[in-house]
Design a protein around this motif. Structure first.
Motif, short mmCIF file in Angstrom:
data_model
loop_
_atom_site.label_atom_id
_atom_site.label_comp_id
_atom_site.label_asym_id
_atom_site.label_seq_id
_atom_site.Cartn_x
_atom_site.Cartn_y
_atom_site.Cartn_z
N GLY A 165 26.08 72.68 41.20
CA GLY A 165 25.76 72.53 42.62
C GLY A 165 24.26 72.49 42.87
N THR A 166 23.90 72.55 44.14
CA THR A 166 22.50 72.45 44.54
C THR A 166 21.72 73.64 43.99
OG1 THR A 166 23.24 71.36 46.55
CG2 THR A 166 20.96 72.12 46.50
N ARG A 167 20.57 73.34 43.41
CA ARG A 167 19.68 74.36 42.87
C ARG A 167 18.35 74.30 43.60
NH1 ARG A 167 20.12 72.28 36.90
NH2 ARG A 167 19.06 70.66 38.02
N SER A 168 17.39 75.05 43.16
CA SER A 168 16.07 75.03 43.79
C SER A 168 15.36 73.72 43.46
CB SER A 168 15.23 76.21 43.32
OG SER A 168 14.87 76.03 41.95
N ALA A 169 14.40 73.36 44.32
CA ALA A 169 13.60 72.16 44.07
C ALA A 169 12.83 72.31 42.76
CB ALA A 169 12.65 71.90 45.24
N GLU A 170 12.38 73.53 42.45
CA GLU A 170 11.66 73.77 41.20
C GLU A 170 12.56 73.50 40.00
OE1 GLU A 170 11.79 76.13 43.74
OE2 GLU A 170 9.88 75.41 44.54
N ALA A 171 13.83 73.92 40.08
CA ALA A 171 14.77 73.67 38.99
C ALA A 171 15.02 72.17 38.83
CB ALA A 171 16.09 74.41 39.24
N LEU B 97 14.26 69.81 35.66
CA LEU B 97 15.28 68.93 35.11
C LEU B 97 14.73 67.51 34.95
CD1 LEU B 97 18.21 68.34 34.23
CD2 LEU B 97 18.77 68.04 36.66
N PHE B 98 14.03 67.04 35.96
CA PHE B 98 13.43 65.70 35.90
C PHE B 98 12.45 65.62 34.73
CE2 PHE B 98 10.44 62.34 37.15
CZ PHE B 98 11.33 61.31 37.38
N ALA B 99 11.63 66.64 34.55
CA ALA B 99 10.66 66.65 33.44
C ALA B 99 11.38 66.62 32.09
CB ALA B 99 9.76 67.88 33.54
N ARG B 100 12.52 67.33 31.98
CA ARG B 100 13.28 67.35 30.73
C ARG B 100 13.88 65.98 30.40
NH1 ARG B 100 14.89 72.31 32.74
NH2 ARG B 100 16.99 71.58 33.24
N LEU B 101 14.10 65.15 31.42
CA LEU B 101 14.57 63.79 31.12
C LEU B 101 13.60 63.09 30.18
CD1 LEU B 101 15.77 62.38 34.57
CD2 LEU B 101 17.17 63.12 32.64
N PHE B 102 12.32 63.29 30.39
CA PHE B 102 11.30 62.62 29.59
C PHE B 102 11.00 63.38 28.30
CE2 PHE B 102 10.73 61.31 33.94
CZ PHE B 102 10.65 59.94 33.82
N SER B 103 10.85 64.71 28.40
CA SER B 103 10.42 65.49 27.24
C SER B 103 11.53 65.76 26.24
CB SER B 103 9.83 66.83 27.70
OG SER B 103 10.84 67.63 28.31
N ILE B 104 12.78 65.68 26.67
CA ILE B 104 13.89 65.95 25.75
C ILE B 104 14.85 64.77 25.68
CG2 ILE B 104 15.90 67.42 25.29
CD1 ILE B 104 14.34 69.74 26.60
N VAL B 105 15.48 64.41 26.80
CA VAL B 105 16.56 63.43 26.79
C VAL B 105 16.07 62.07 26.30
CG1 VAL B 105 18.29 62.23 28.18
CG2 VAL B 105 17.83 64.65 28.59
N TYR B 106 15.01 61.54 26.90
CA TYR B 106 14.50 60.23 26.47
C TYR B 106 13.78 60.33 25.12
CZ TYR B 106 15.39 58.21 31.13
OH TYR B 106 15.97 57.76 32.29
N GLU B 107 12.91 61.32 24.99
CA GLU B 107 12.12 61.43 23.77
C GLU B 107 13.00 61.60 22.53
OE1 GLU B 107 8.88 64.50 22.00
OE2 GLU B 107 8.43 63.64 23.97
N GLU B 108 14.07 62.39 22.65
CA GLU B 108 14.96 62.64 21.52
C GLU B 108 16.16 61.67 21.49
OE1 GLU B 108 16.02 66.78 21.52
OE2 GLU B 108 13.91 67.40 21.50
N GLU B 109 16.17 60.74 22.45
CA GLU B 109 17.25 59.75 22.55
C GLU B 109 18.62 60.42 22.51
OE1 GLU B 109 16.70 56.48 19.84
OE2 GLU B 109 14.80 55.92 20.78
N ARG B 110 18.79 61.41 23.38
CA ARG B 110 20.05 62.17 23.39
C ARG B 110 21.20 61.38 24.01
NH1 ARG B 110 19.12 68.55 24.13
NH2 ARG B 110 17.70 68.80 22.36
N PHE B 111 20.97 60.81 25.19
CA PHE B 111 21.98 60.00 25.86
C PHE B 111 21.30 59.23 26.98
CE2 PHE B 111 22.18 64.38 27.41
CZ PHE B 111 21.99 64.24 28.77
N PRO B 112 21.87 58.08 27.37
CA PRO B 112 21.22 57.28 28.42
C PRO B 112 21.37 57.92 29.81
CG PRO B 112 23.15 56.14 27.51
CD PRO B 112 23.02 57.42 26.78
N VAL B 113 20.27 57.92 30.52
CA VAL B 113 20.21 58.41 31.90
C VAL B 113 19.45 57.36 32.70
CG1 VAL B 113 19.40 60.23 33.45
CG2 VAL B 113 20.17 60.82 31.14
#
Length: 178
Positions: free
Chosen positions: A44-50, A54-70
């Motif tokens: 559900g809805t979390r804080s804007a900071e969270a 999450l948005f930063a992790r898209l780049f530093s983890i998900v995209y960088e490590e090619e985990r899954f397409p987003v």
């Protein structure tokens, strides 16, 4: 698996899905902060900071490590939502699931069906998945209707700790239109 780019652009009649860029951050956060939309995502809805983290992790983890397409979802050149296909985080579901959400101003245009169709097709045709899953809160009747419209069949019903019920839906490649 094919030799497609990790997060390729996907197109349907009205939608463009492309990897997020740094300039999408405010739209991403606004989507996840909208309680009417965000309540259907994960916990559900979390804080804007969270959501910023999450948005930063898209780049530093998900995209960088090619985990899954987003993908960022665009309609008529504007940000309209979020989409992904990933290994399910649910311990009771072994497989890949589609995750998507559209901004409220994109509701009622049939874009949810178009988006879920595009993600399911990518899962079956490009990723070679025999099964593509979706997990949906039982109260999210628009998403349930979208999945049924696309031929997903309902499987498990899981009672969550908060009293809600999560429904599991599955699309089989053998039944997916060619």
């Amino acid at each position: 698996m094919t030799s497609e780019p990790f997060c390729p652009e996907l197109r349907s009649e009205r939608l463009l899905l492309s990897a997020y860029t740094a300039s999408d951050e405010s739209d991403f956060i606004a989507l996840f902060q909208d309680e009417t939309v965000g309540r259907w995502f994960g916990e559900g809805t979390r804080s804007a900071e969270a959501d910023r983290a999450l948005f930063a992790r898209l780049f530093s983890i998900v995209y960088e490590e090619e985990r899954f397409p987003v993908w960022a979802v665009r309609h008529e050149g504007r940000y309209a939502g979020h989409a992904e296909i990933k290994p399910s985080p649910e311990p009771w579901l072994d497989g890949h699931e589609i995750v998507y959400g559209l901004s409220r101003d994109s509701w009622g245009l049939g874009l949810g069906t178009e988006l879920a169709r595009l993600l399911t097709d990518y899962g079956h045709r490009t990723m070679g998945l025999a099964e593509v899953h979706a997990t949906v809160d039982a109260l999210n009747t628009p998403s349930v209707a979208v999945l049924k419209r696309l031929g997903y069949t309902q499987g498990r019903e899981v009672r969550e700790d908060d009293g809600s019920t999560t429904l599991q839906f599955t699309s089989l490649a053998a039944h997916w239109p060619t």
